[in-house]
Design an enzyme around this catalytic site. Structure first.
Site, PDB file in Angstrom:
ATOM      1  N   GLU A 201       5.958   0.527 -14.584  1.00 13.13           N
ATOM      2  CA  GLU A 201       4.796   0.989 -13.822  1.00 13.13           C
ATOM      3  C   GLU A 201       3.963   1.964 -14.671  1.00 13.13           C
ATOM      4  OE1 GLU A 201       5.159   2.099  -9.588  1.00 13.13           O
ATOM      5  OE2 GLU A 201       4.268   3.999 -10.210  1.00 13.13           O
TER       6      GLU A 201
ATOM      7  N   GLY B 239      -0.049   4.456   1.239  1.00 14.35           N
ATOM      8  CA  GLY B 239      -0.835   5.487   0.546  1.00 14.35           C
ATOM      9  C   GLY B 239      -0.712   6.820   1.259  1.00 14.35           C
TER      10      GLY B 239
ATOM     11  N   GLN C 102      11.158   3.512  -3.972  1.00 16.61           N
ATOM     12  CA  GLN C 102      10.885   4.842  -4.478  1.00 16.61           C
ATOM     13  C   GLN C 102      12.044   5.186  -5.421  1.00 16.61           C
ATOM     14  OE1 GLN C 102       9.101   7.134  -5.551  1.00 16.61           O
ATOM     15  NE2 GLN C 102       8.038   7.491  -3.613  1.00 16.61           N
TER      16      GLN C 102
ATOM     17  N   GLN D  70       9.054  18.618 -13.858  1.00 17.56           N
ATOM     18  CA  GLN D  70       8.155  17.581 -13.327  1.00 17.56           C
ATOM     19  C   GLN D  70       8.909  16.630 -12.392  1.00 17.56           C
ATOM     20  OE1 GLN D  70       6.983  14.713 -16.249  1.00 17.56           O
ATOM     21  NE2 GLN D  70       4.975  14.443 -15.336  1.00 17.56           N
TER      22      GLN D  70
HETATM   23  P1  FAD Z   1       4.148   2.397   5.307  1.00 19.23           P
HETATM   24  O1  FAD Z   1       4.980   1.185   5.206  1.00 19.23           O
HETATM   25  O2  FAD Z   1       2.837   2.301   5.972  1.00 19.23           O
HETATM   26  O3  FAD Z   1       5.026   3.536   6.002  1.00 19.23           O
HETATM   27  C1  FAD Z   1       4.562   4.876   6.079  1.00 19.23           C
HETATM   28  C2  FAD Z   1       5.321   5.611   7.178  1.00 19.23           C
HETATM   29  O4  FAD Z   1       4.968   5.057   8.454  1.00 19.23           O
HETATM   30  C3  FAD Z   1       6.847   5.490   7.088  1.00 19.23           C
HETATM   31  O5  FAD Z   1       7.381   6.702   7.530  1.00 19.23           O
HETATM   32  C4  FAD Z   1       7.177   4.361   8.058  1.00 19.23           C
HETATM   33  O6  FAD Z   1       8.495   4.482   8.569  1.00 19.23           O
HETATM   34  C5  FAD Z   1       6.131   4.587   9.136  1.00 19.23           C
HETATM   35  N1  FAD Z   1       5.725   3.368   9.852  1.00 19.23           N
HETATM   36  C6  FAD Z   1       5.522   2.137   9.342  1.00 19.23           C
HETATM   37  N2  FAD Z   1       5.105   1.285  10.311  1.00 19.23           N
HETATM   38  C7  FAD Z   1       5.040   2.004  11.453  1.00 19.23           C
HETATM   39  C8  FAD Z   1       4.648   1.713  12.806  1.00 19.23           C
HETATM   40  N3  FAD Z   1       4.284   0.480  13.174  1.00 19.23           N
HETATM   41  N4  FAD Z   1       4.699   2.714  13.738  1.00 19.23           N
HETATM   42  C9  FAD Z   1       5.089   3.966  13.389  1.00 19.23           C
HETATM   43  N5  FAD Z   1       5.452   4.306  12.118  1.00 19.23           N
HETATM   44  C10 FAD Z   1       5.442   3.342  11.173  1.00 19.23           C
HETATM   45  N6  FAD Z   1       0.854   5.692  -3.357  1.00 19.23           N
HETATM   46  C11 FAD Z   1      -0.429   5.587  -3.802  1.00 19.23           C
HETATM   47  O7  FAD Z   1      -1.321   6.256  -3.267  1.00 19.23           O
HETATM   48  N7  FAD Z   1      -0.754   4.731  -4.825  1.00 19.23           N
HETATM   49  C12 FAD Z   1       0.172   3.954  -5.427  1.00 19.23           C
HETATM   50  O8  FAD Z   1      -0.143   3.189  -6.333  1.00 19.23           O
HETATM   51  C13 FAD Z   1       1.535   4.039  -4.995  1.00 19.23           C
HETATM   52  N8  FAD Z   1       2.501   3.267  -5.534  1.00 19.23           N
HETATM   53  C14 FAD Z   1       3.771   3.298  -5.023  1.00 19.23           C
HETATM   54  C15 FAD Z   1       4.740   2.424  -5.542  1.00 19.23           C
HETATM   55  C16 FAD Z   1       6.030   2.426  -5.037  1.00 19.23           C
HETATM   56  C17 FAD Z   1       7.035   1.453  -5.590  1.00 19.23           C
HETATM   57  C18 FAD Z   1       6.380   3.320  -4.000  1.00 19.23           C
HETATM   58  C19 FAD Z   1       7.785   3.348  -3.459  1.00 19.23           C
HETATM   59  C20 FAD Z   1       5.451   4.198  -3.490  1.00 19.23           C
HETATM   60  C21 FAD Z   1       4.121   4.197  -3.973  1.00 19.23           C
HETATM   61  N9  FAD Z   1       3.129   5.025  -3.467  1.00 19.23           N
HETATM   62  C22 FAD Z   1       1.837   4.944  -3.923  1.00 19.23           C
HETATM   63  C23 FAD Z   1       3.456   6.022  -2.454  1.00 19.23           C
HETATM   64  C24 FAD Z   1       3.246   5.493  -1.020  1.00 19.23           C
HETATM   65  O9  FAD Z   1       1.888   5.181  -0.797  1.00 19.23           O
HETATM   66  C25 FAD Z   1       3.705   6.594  -0.083  1.00 19.23           C
HETATM   67  O10 FAD Z   1       5.111   6.747  -0.151  1.00 19.23           O
HETATM   68  C26 FAD Z   1       3.241   6.444   1.346  1.00 19.23           C
HETATM   69  O11 FAD Z   1       3.450   7.707   2.020  1.00 19.23           O
HETATM   70  C27 FAD Z   1       4.017   5.405   2.151  1.00 19.23           C
HETATM   71  O12 FAD Z   1       3.766   4.162   1.710  1.00 19.23           O
HETATM   72  P2  FAD Z   1       4.444   2.866   2.398  1.00 19.23           P
HETATM   73  O13 FAD Z   1       3.810   1.718   1.763  1.00 19.23           O
HETATM   74  O14 FAD Z   1       5.911   2.983   2.428  1.00 19.23           O
HETATM   75  O15 FAD Z   1       3.850   3.057   3.898  1.00 19.23           O
END
Ligand code: FAD
Length: 287
Positions: free
Chosen positions: A17, A108, A175, A211
């Protein structure tokens, strides 16, 4: 070029990445890291996506450049935050035109700069996955959080929502975490919910203690006491890196033995630690 779904169907993937550079100097150092890591023949590389307008364009530019100028298959990250349906449709159109076949659909995090705040038509990553499914030509990845997402109300709820999301996607990348049992529990808990899609563990080698510890706090990853103890009195940055690389090598070995379908390295746009782990693991390297 390849769809990650197809690569995973044929065997383990090893991937890196990167994040889009913000200055000319950072651009040069990323160019060097990409050139050095390309020799390891990664299955694919991924490029993160930021909250602000200009960083978004940088992701598109970098992914498109990689697709055109290197032999590596790129994956673009995409987030819900601050996007309308039209924004996403336009971006997906340009990715299709550029031959980008892999997207990591993410929730995000809200931008820290209020100037970057924009209304969004999407709340959760699943909403983005559904939009991507309509487009019908992408291999879709999602994020998984082995120790639970820091904002989720409970681990059980987080697992439930992940299962729902992964059911509609093709694979997940986790993560980072520091102990293999977190990954094993995640995979077992997904299987118990009927989800057996590939979950690729994300590896963050400790190359700079402060970091990584800060990033671990933000992401909710527990920094193991044994590793913290090993690092506590170490002043020499080279020694810190050596200890971090050894710990990451051990973690990767355990994950591969546990049946992980691949390894995804958070490179922080540098190549040395990843190349050292690759060599320690004796992974296949292009000649
Ligand atoms: P989601 O799947 O939307 O989940 C977010 C939260 O909402 C979780 O607590 C989940 O349990 C909860 N949730 C999900 N669905 C529901 C529902 N229907 N009702 C109630 N709660 C719900 N961030 C960036 O900004 N840019 C990047 O390029 C980036 N790359 C990443 C790459 C990887 C491999 C990982 C692991 C993370 C990355 N992140 C990035 C960070 C990520 O955007 C954050 O961790 C963010 O807070 C959660 O993303 P998610 O896709 O898991 O969100």
């Amino acid at each position: 070029m390849a769809r990650i779904t197809d690569l995973l169907a044929h065997g383990r993937t090893f991937s890196f990445e990167f994040f889009p550079p913000k200055s000319d100097a950072a651009q040069l150092s990323l160019g060097r890291a990409i050139a050095e890591l390309e020799t390891l023949s990664p299955s694919f590389v991924s490029v993160t996506y930021g909250a602000g307008g200009s960083t978004r364009e940088r992701t598109r530019d970098l992914v498109t450049w990689m697709r055109r100028e290197t032999r590596i298959s790129p994956m673009a990250h995409l987030t819900c935050v601050g996007h309308t349906h039209d924004d996403i449709a336009e971006l997906l159109g340009s990715y299709t035109e550029a031959g980008i076949e892999n997207i990591l659909a993410l929730g995000g995090d809200s931008p820290t700069d209020p100037a970057d705040m924009r209304p969004s038509d999407y709340t959760y990553a699943l909403d983005l996955v559904e939009h991507l499914r309509e487009a019908d030509n992408f291999s879709i990845g999602v994020a998984a959080h082995p120790e639970g997402h820091p904002r989720s109300e409970s681990r059980k709820a987080d697992r439930y929502f992940l299962a729902e999301k992964l059911d509609r996607a093709d694979f997940a990348i986790t993560q980072f975490f520091f102990e293999a049992h977190h990954y094993v529990a995640l995979v077992e808990e997904m299987a118990a919910l009927g989800i057996n899609k590939p979950i690729i563990p994300g590896i963050m080698p400790v190359t700079n203690r402060g970091q990584v510890q800060r990033m671990a706090e933000l992401s909710g990853a527990a920094f193991p006491e044994a590793l913290a103890k090993k690092l506590i009195d170490v002043e020499d940055p080279e020694e810190v890196r050596r200890i971090g690389v050894d710990a990451a090598t051990e973690l990767c070995t355990e994950l591969l033995s546990a049946g992980a379908p691949g390894l995804h390295f958070y490179t922080l746009n540098r190549s040395t630690a990843t190349r050292e782990i690759y060599a320690n693991l004796d992974l296949p390297v292009a000649l």
